[in-house]
Design an enzyme around this catalytic site. Structure first.
Site, PDB file in Angstrom:
ATOM      1  N   CYS A  73     -24.076  43.008  52.225  1.00 14.24           N
ATOM      2  CA  CYS A  73     -23.595  42.414  53.049  1.00 14.24           C
ATOM      3  C   CYS A  73     -22.843  43.311  53.831  1.00 14.24           C
ATOM      4  O   CYS A  73     -22.522  42.071  54.981  1.00 14.24           O
ATOM      5  CB  CYS A  73     -22.029  41.748  52.064  1.00 14.24           C
TER       6      CYS A  73
ATOM      7  N   CYS B 271     -19.695  34.290  55.409  1.00 10.93           N
ATOM      8  CA  CYS B 271     -19.584  32.905  54.676  1.00 10.93           C
ATOM      9  C   CYS B 271     -17.657  32.827  54.466  1.00 10.93           C
ATOM     10  O   CYS B 271     -17.176  31.823  54.686  1.00 10.93           O
ATOM     11  CB  CYS B 271     -19.351  33.884  53.680  1.00 10.93           C
TER      12      CYS B 271
ATOM     13  N   ASP C 261     -24.541  29.088  31.883  1.00 13.02           N
ATOM     14  CA  ASP C 261     -23.531  28.330  32.645  1.00 13.02           C
ATOM     15  C   ASP C 261     -21.985  27.923  31.754  1.00 13.02           C
ATOM     16  O   ASP C 261     -21.054  28.285  31.800  1.00 13.02           O
ATOM     17  CB  ASP C 261     -23.647  27.141  32.869  1.00 13.02           C
TER      18      ASP C 261
ATOM     19  N   CYS D 134     -19.384  21.989  47.925  1.00 14.51           N
ATOM     20  CA  CYS D 134     -20.007  22.020  49.583  1.00 14.51           C
ATOM     21  C   CYS D 134     -20.700  23.478  49.012  1.00 14.51           C
ATOM     22  O   CYS D 134     -20.776  24.196  48.285  1.00 14.51           O
ATOM     23  CB  CYS D 134     -18.287  23.154  49.685  1.00 14.51           C
TER      24      CYS D 134
END
Length: 317
Positions: free
Chosen positions: A183, A189, A129, A236
């Site tokens: 998807c 989303c 990361d 979030c």
């Protein structure tokens, strides 16, 4: 060798392991250039500074030939959006409720890298990361999942609850087949995003994203978006939690990634009263500590204002 590496990775606490070549993908570099040219990185100036190295694994390390892509399940137990029903409580993103994942993954990556060199030679470098690595495109190429319409990686087995890490190696390892996009016509989303930060499939506007605004953004949260923030004080999860693939996910089995009780729906007024010492004590060893008390207090203040005004987050659908 390939299956031995995968077996070793799983024994060290990774939940999924795949392999990709360290070659650059021109599409990744083009997407990154467009993202930066449009200013979507906002306050994240480090993305622009490291763009050249980020665009290709071999630009970061020229000797790299293969990338071992690894994932660790951090799936929640229960509905991560249930906290929005209580405006006096803070919503903290699932990934930040336990021990800082950088530390968790780094120790496991180091162990795998050492074992790889001892067993098969060559050299290895680990990344998690904080380095300029395009983790999600690499993970898709390695078959761990696909980049969904919310721009996060989606796994058929773990949904979007995967921490990613990589071992770059000078060894030549046959790549796995890339994962295809599953998807379909779903746009859950996009509809769930409280601030409209997903204006179209596969494109995010981070400067409207509450994960960016509550974590990376240094200034005040734009007034036009404060009401939509509700009680979200760190990150979030809405676009992740509503994904239909979550029905196949499972809670993390890793004790160090399980949530600390005090970080699940903490009382906003209590958080607002924390001094520097209490903040450091409460968030020691977590990813939240990085943003500092001042920035967290800013987010808590927005949550308290929304609660006082009777503003509730809209239900994610």
């Amino acid at each position: 060798m390939k299956e031995a590496v995968r077996e070793k990775a799983l024994s060290l606490g990774f939940d999924v392991c795949g392999f990709a070549l360290a070659d650059a993908d021109p599409d990744d570099a083009a997407n990154l250039r467009r993202y930066l040219a449009e200013g979507r990185h906002g306050d994240m100036a480090w993305m622009e500074r490291t763009a050249e190295r980020r665009a290709s694994p071999t630009a970061l390390w020229p000797e790299a030939r293969s990338v071992i892509c690894l994932g660790v399940n951090y799936g929640p137990e229960g509905d991560p959006l249930a906290v929005h029903a209580d405006a006096d409580r803070g919503a903290i993103s699932v990934y930040a409720r336990g021990r800082d994942y950088h530390k968790v993954l780094k120790s496991r990556l180091k162990a795998l890298g050492r074992w790889l060199v001892e067993a098969y030679g060559g050299d290895a470098k680990i990344f998690v990361d904080t380095a300029p690595v395009m983790e999600k495109p690499l993970a898709q190429r390695a078959g761990l999942g696909w980049i969904g319409k919310h721009t996060n990686l989606v796994s058929r087995r773990f949904s979007s609850w995967l921490f990613l890490g990589e071992v770059f190696t000078t060894l030549q390892i046959a790549p796995d087949a890339p994962e295809i996009d599953h998807c379909g016509s779903c746009d859950a989303c996009l509809r769930a995003c409280p601030t409209g930060a997903l204006p179209e499939p596969y494109r995010i506007e981070p400067r409207r994203c509450l994960s960016y605004l509550t974590i990376e953004h240094a200034g005040e949260i734009p007034e036009a978006l404060t009401a939509a923030a509700g009680n979200r004080i760190y990150g979030c999860d809405d676009c992740l939690a509503v994904c239909p693939w979550t029905k196949f996910s499972s809670p993390t089995p890793h004790e160090d990634l399980k949530p600390r009780p005090e970080l699940v729906a903490p009382d906003l007024k209590s958080l607002a009263a924390l001094d520097d010492e209490a903040f450091a004590r409460m968030f020691s060893g977590t990813a939240i500590k990085r943003i500092g008390r001042e920035r967290l207090t800013r987010n808590v203040r927005v949550g308290l204002d929304n609660a006082a005004a009777g503003r509730r987050p809209k239900p994610a659908t």
